[in-house]
Design a protein around this motif. Structure first.
Motif, PDB file in Angstrom:
ATOM      1  N   VAL A 192       0.700  -1.375  -0.261  1.00  0.00           N
ATOM      2  CA  VAL A 192      -0.495   0.160  -0.007  1.00  0.00           C
ATOM      3  C   VAL A 192       0.861   1.543   0.174  1.00  0.00           C
ATOM      4  CG1 VAL A 192      -0.141  -0.026   2.663  1.00  0.00           C
ATOM      5  CG2 VAL A 192      -1.766   1.198   0.889  1.00  0.00           C
ATOM      6  N   GLU A 193       1.707   1.141   0.983  1.00  0.00           N
ATOM      7  CA  GLU A 193       3.083   1.929   1.133  1.00  0.00           C
ATOM      8  C   GLU A 193       3.865   2.808  -0.394  1.00  0.00           C
ATOM      9  OE1 GLU A 193       3.403  -0.675   2.421  1.00  0.00           O
ATOM     10  OE2 GLU A 193       4.839  -0.561   3.514  1.00  0.00           O
ATOM     11  N   SER A 194       4.063   2.100  -1.662  1.00  0.00           N
ATOM     12  CA  SER A 194       4.246   1.967  -2.665  1.00  0.00           C
ATOM     13  C   SER A 194       4.808   3.217  -3.224  1.00  0.00           C
ATOM     14  CB  SER A 194       3.716   0.823  -3.693  1.00  0.00           C
ATOM     15  OG  SER A 194       4.133   1.373  -5.191  1.00  0.00           O
ATOM     16  N   ARG A 195       6.165   3.454  -3.398  1.00  0.00           N
ATOM     17  CA  ARG A 195       6.358   4.071  -4.027  1.00  0.00           C
ATOM     18  C   ARG A 195       7.404   4.029  -5.005  1.00  0.00           C
ATOM     19  NH1 ARG A 195      10.362   7.213   0.027  1.00  0.00           N
ATOM     20  NH2 ARG A 195      10.204   9.066  -1.482  1.00  0.00           N
TER      21      ARG A 195
ATOM     22  N   ARG B  65       6.300   5.670  -9.030  1.00  0.00           N
ATOM     23  CA  ARG B  65       5.785   7.309  -8.497  1.00  0.00           C
ATOM     24  C   ARG B  65       7.546   7.685  -9.401  1.00  0.00           C
ATOM     25  NH1 ARG B  65       3.127   8.246  -2.552  1.00  0.00           N
ATOM     26  NH2 ARG B  65       1.806   6.883  -3.154  1.00  0.00           N
TER      27      ARG B  65
ATOM     28  N   ARG C 271       1.376   7.818 -11.320  1.00  0.00           N
ATOM     29  CA  ARG C 271       0.389   8.780 -10.104  1.00  0.00           C
ATOM     30  C   ARG C 271      -0.009   7.246  -9.180  1.00  0.00           C
ATOM     31  NH1 ARG C 271       0.300  13.091  -8.818  1.00  0.00           N
ATOM     32  NH2 ARG C 271      -1.209  13.360  -7.237  1.00  0.00           N
TER      33      ARG C 271
ATOM     34  N   GLN D 166      -0.910   7.585  -5.820  1.00  0.00           N
ATOM     35  CA  GLN D 166      -1.636   8.168  -5.206  1.00  0.00           C
ATOM     36  C   GLN D 166      -3.300   8.000  -4.730  1.00  0.00           C
ATOM     37  OE1 GLN D 166       0.570   9.893  -6.879  1.00  0.00           O
ATOM     38  NE2 GLN D 166       2.506  10.991  -5.198  1.00  0.00           N
ATOM     39  N   LEU D 167      -3.395   7.475  -3.341  1.00  0.00           N
ATOM     40  CA  LEU D 167      -4.912   7.123  -3.842  1.00  0.00           C
ATOM     41  C   LEU D 167      -5.724   7.678  -3.232  1.00  0.00           C
ATOM     42  CD1 LEU D 167      -4.047   4.177  -1.358  1.00  0.00           C
ATOM     43  CD2 LEU D 167      -6.022   3.709  -3.126  1.00  0.00           C
TER      44      LEU D 167
ATOM     45  N   MET E  27      -8.768   4.877   0.326  1.00  0.00           N
ATOM     46  CA  MET E  27      -8.616   3.996   1.086  1.00  0.00           C
ATOM     47  C   MET E  27      -9.407   3.860   2.605  1.00  0.00           C
ATOM     48  SD  MET E  27      -4.249   3.405   2.217  1.00  0.00           S
ATOM     49  CE  MET E  27      -3.666   4.092   1.567  1.00  0.00           C
TER      50      MET E  27
ATOM     51  N   ARG F  43      -3.200  -1.948  -6.820  1.00  0.00           N
ATOM     52  CA  ARG F  43      -4.409  -1.288  -6.284  1.00  0.00           C
ATOM     53  C   ARG F  43      -5.110  -2.292  -6.876  1.00  0.00           C
ATOM     54  NH1 ARG F  43      -1.182   1.159  -3.208  1.00  0.00           N
ATOM     55  NH2 ARG F  43      -0.554   3.079  -3.896  1.00  0.00           N
TER      56      ARG F  43
ATOM     57  N   VAL G 261       1.820   7.475   2.800  1.00  0.00           N
ATOM     58  CA  VAL G 261       2.709   7.580   2.352  1.00  0.00           C
ATOM     59  C   VAL G 261       1.338   7.294   1.074  1.00  0.00           C
ATOM     60  CG1 VAL G 261       4.336   6.265   0.731  1.00  0.00           C
ATOM     61  CG2 VAL G 261       4.609   6.490   3.081  1.00  0.00           C
ATOM     62  N   GLY G 262       0.535   6.049   0.957  1.00  0.00           N
ATOM     63  CA  GLY G 262      -0.230   5.575   0.149  1.00  0.00           C
ATOM     64  C   GLY G 262      -1.288   6.552  -0.227  1.00  0.00           C
ATOM     65  N   LEU G 263      -1.504   8.111   0.497  1.00  0.00           N
ATOM     66  CA  LEU G 263      -2.316   8.956  -0.260  1.00  0.00           C
ATOM     67  C   LEU G 263      -0.704  10.067  -0.658  1.00  0.00           C
ATOM     68  CD1 LEU G 263      -5.042   9.135   2.641  1.00  0.00           C
ATOM     69  CD2 LEU G 263      -5.101   8.705   0.418  1.00  0.00           C
ATOM     70  N   CYS G 264      -0.094  10.655  -0.200  1.00  0.00           N
ATOM     71  CA  CYS G 264       0.471  11.669  -0.398  1.00  0.00           C
ATOM     72  C   CYS G 264       0.646  12.092  -1.884  1.00  0.00           C
ATOM     73  CB  CYS G 264       2.066  11.635   1.280  1.00  0.00           C
ATOM     74  SG  CYS G 264       2.960  13.072   1.189  1.00  0.00           S
ATOM     75  N   PRO G 265       0.116  12.895  -1.438  1.00  0.00           N
ATOM     76  CA  PRO G 265       0.307  13.955  -3.354  1.00  0.00           C
ATOM     77  C   PRO G 265       1.488  14.598  -3.845  1.00  0.00           C
ATOM     78  CG  PRO G 265      -1.442  15.977  -1.742  1.00  0.00           C
ATOM     79  CD  PRO G 265      -0.649  14.038  -1.257  1.00  0.00           C
ATOM     80  N   THR G 266       2.631  14.624  -2.910  1.00  0.00           N
ATOM     81  CA  THR G 266       3.670  15.143  -3.409  1.00  0.00           C
ATOM     82  C   THR G 266       5.053  14.294  -2.728  1.00  0.00           C
ATOM     83  OG1 THR G 266       4.387  16.302  -1.120  1.00  0.00           O
ATOM     84  CG2 THR G 266       2.765  17.444  -3.073  1.00  0.00           C
ATOM     85  N   ASP G 267       4.336  12.838  -2.024  1.00  0.00           N
ATOM     86  CA  ASP G 267       5.272  11.800  -1.909  1.00  0.00           C
ATOM     87  C   ASP G 267       6.352  12.497  -1.015  1.00  0.00           C
ATOM     88  OD1 ASP G 267       6.450   9.249  -2.249  1.00  0.00           O
ATOM     89  OD2 ASP G 267       7.592   9.803  -4.009  1.00  0.00           O
TER      90      ASP G 267
END
Ligand SMILES: Cc1cc2nc3c(=O)[nH]c(=O)nc-3n(C[C@H](O)[C@H](O)[C@H](O)COP(=O)(O)OP(=O)(O)OC[C@H]3O[C@@H](n4cnc5c(N)ncnc54)[C@H](O)[C@@H]3O)c2cc1C
Lengths: 395, 61
Positions: A156-159, A162, A167, A169-170, A175, A281, B16-22
């Motif tokens: 869920v914390e995937s970066r 990005r 994109r 971001q949820l 969530m 997701r 982290v899953g939501l943060c729009p600016t990472d």
């Protein structure tokens, strides 16, 4: 030493998605490295650990050591505390994911993959607009590993996505803010899922009691981000419930977590990169169940990767899209139906839910099924009809 | 900006899953927020299941 090697694939994250990808890809002859940031594979267990027998069997013959309880019945508790019970058509299990996830990783190793814990990935190596490896820290020492393909199985914390411009971001409403305690010293029916549905217990979600034997259970809940915004955090709801229902319980484990109840991302590949599991997701947005769908996406992605890499094809996103197409074709439409059902069900008021429960109670026990339940829900909200019919026509 | 109660954090990564600016980084047992990147949208505060995050004015620090 893994740090000095070059791999066909480096997988970020050692959960069910990453381990399944690694097992299938290694079996297909690829060299695979899995990097997991935590100390242990499978711990902490941020999960209710429920799976269906049929889902698990797509991948593995269930092993006794994975299973804490076998479930054959469901109990739904309505806001007014009336409840209805019915038998499940197919049985389910409460797993012990500490052991299950560990075994999944070990099965990948048996096929030839390398798995490393305590390896935190914090960026990609990018060359000519292709992901060509990852960088990070291993026991605080920086490292870089090169690979033809990078797989983001980082939950869920995937970066990872990005970093290639996807994109991920949820939205807040997509969530679930979740918390779970594994409690013992209580009495529960060992073969029954219990779900509590009400704004007072879990607004925009549900509360679950999943037994692990007769005296232990995973008790947790998820609340929709939209409600979380109102200022009462998930932990408060769970504490109130436990205080009311099981004031004497001992708490052996407490975990927080996020459940992405979103549509699968349209874009789950980029040049040299694939996303699988929670990172893409793939969680069923109505039930919040994500173990099996994570494994399924790992499997599909690995099949595409093996095919392309063995045939020395360019790992441009237009070729990797084969995986994206297959995922959206196999799971995609139902996934969207579940998403619409979630949106509708979580909008039911407590009065609606009480009414639905009393109508189900009027149906004879033999005739109760999930389909019946949804038919009654449809009577409450007719626009659900098409989605329900389509979903159940296929089950 | 966002204040973090590190001792309370479970490092689940929900924020982290939501943060729009990472701008949030969660490691095994470390959480960091890059204040320069943060746009004060507060989504992380809303979603945190265990009330680890809160809003503070920059000048207050
Ligand atoms: C409270 C809760 C209850 C749930 N209950 C159920 C249930 O009953 N049934 C069900 O089917 N599903 C349930 N789910 C969902 C299920 O847990 C997930 O869908 C499933 O674990 C997804 O598997 P995954 O492999 O995609 O991700 P994960 O299992 O989350 O694995 C991702 C891994 O990547 C690692 N990682 C992340 N970032 C990095 C990095 N930068 N570097 C290295 N490693 C990294 C993480 O440490 C983690 O181990 C629940 C979820 C929650 C939060």
């Amino acid at each position: 030493m893994w740090k000095k090697q070059q791999f066909d694939v480096v997988v970020v994250g050692g959960g069910p998605a990453g381990s399944t990808f690694a097992r299938i890809a290694a079996r297909g002859g690829l060299s695979v490295l899995v990097l997991e940031k935590d100390r242990d594979i499978g711990v902490p267990v941020r999960c209710g650990e429920a799976v269906s027998d049929a889902g698990l069997r797509i991948f593995h013959e269930p092993r006794d050591r994975w299973i804490k309880s076998t479930i054959t019945r469901i109990k739904l508790v309505a806001p007014n505390e009336s409840s209805v019970e019915f038998d499940m058509k197919e049985k389910g299990y409460i797993l012990d994911r500490r052991i299950f996830d560990y075994d999944l990783a070990d099965m990948a190793v048996e096929e030839g993959a390398i798995v490393i814990t305590k390896a935190y990935v914090d960026g990609l190596l990018i060359d000519n607009d292709y992901a060509v490896g990852v960088k990070g820290t291993y026991l605080n020492e920086p490292f870089e590993v090169r690979a033809k393909l990078v797989v983001g199985a980082d939950g869920v914390e995937s970066r990872v996505g990005r970093w290639m411009g996807i994109r991920t971001q949820l939205k807040l409403k997509d969530m679930e803010s979740a918390i779970q305690k594994t409690v013992s010293g209580i009495d529960v029916e060992p073969d029954r899922f219990e779900f509590y549905l009400s704004k007072k217990w879990a607004p925009g979600g549900y509360l679950w009691v999943f037994p692990k034997g007769r005296h232990m259970a995973n008790i947790g809940l998820g609340i929709s981000g939209n409600y979380a915004r109102e200022g009462k955090a998930a932990c408060r709801f769970l504490d109130e419930f436990l205080e009311w229902k099981y004031p004497q319980a001992s708490v052996l484990t407490t975990v927080a977590g996020g459940v992405p109840v979103a549509k699968t991302l349209k874009q789950i590949v980029a040049n040299g990169l694939m996303l699988v599991g929670d990172a893409a997701r793939t969680v069923n947005p109505m039930t919040g169940g994500g173990i099996i769908s994570a494994m399924r996406s790992g499997l599909l992605a690995a099949e595409t990767a093996v095919e392309l890499i063995k045939n020395r094809k360019d790992l441009h996103m237009k070729n990797l899209r084969e995986y994206e197409h297959r995922w959206h074709k196999i799971g995609g439409r139902n996934h969207e139906r579940y998403y619409r059902l979630k949106e509708a069900i979580f909008r039911f008021s407590d009065d609606d839910l009480n009414r639905i429960a009393s109508r189900i109670a009027a149906v004879s026990v033999d005739d109760r099924s999930l389909l019946k339940l949804f038919s009654i829900a449809v009577a409450q909200k007719p626009t659900l009809l098409i989605d329900v019919v389509r979903l159940f026509a296929r089950l | 900006m966002i204040r973090i109660e590190e001792n309370k954090c479970d490092f689940c990564g929900c924020c982290v899953g939501l943060c729009p600016t990472d701008c949030i980084e969660v490691k095994e047992a470390v959480i960091e927020i890059d204040d320069d990147e943060c746009v004060d949208c507060d989504l992380c505060i809303f979603i945190c299941p265990i009330e680890v995050l809160s809003h503070v004015e920059k000048t207050a620090v």
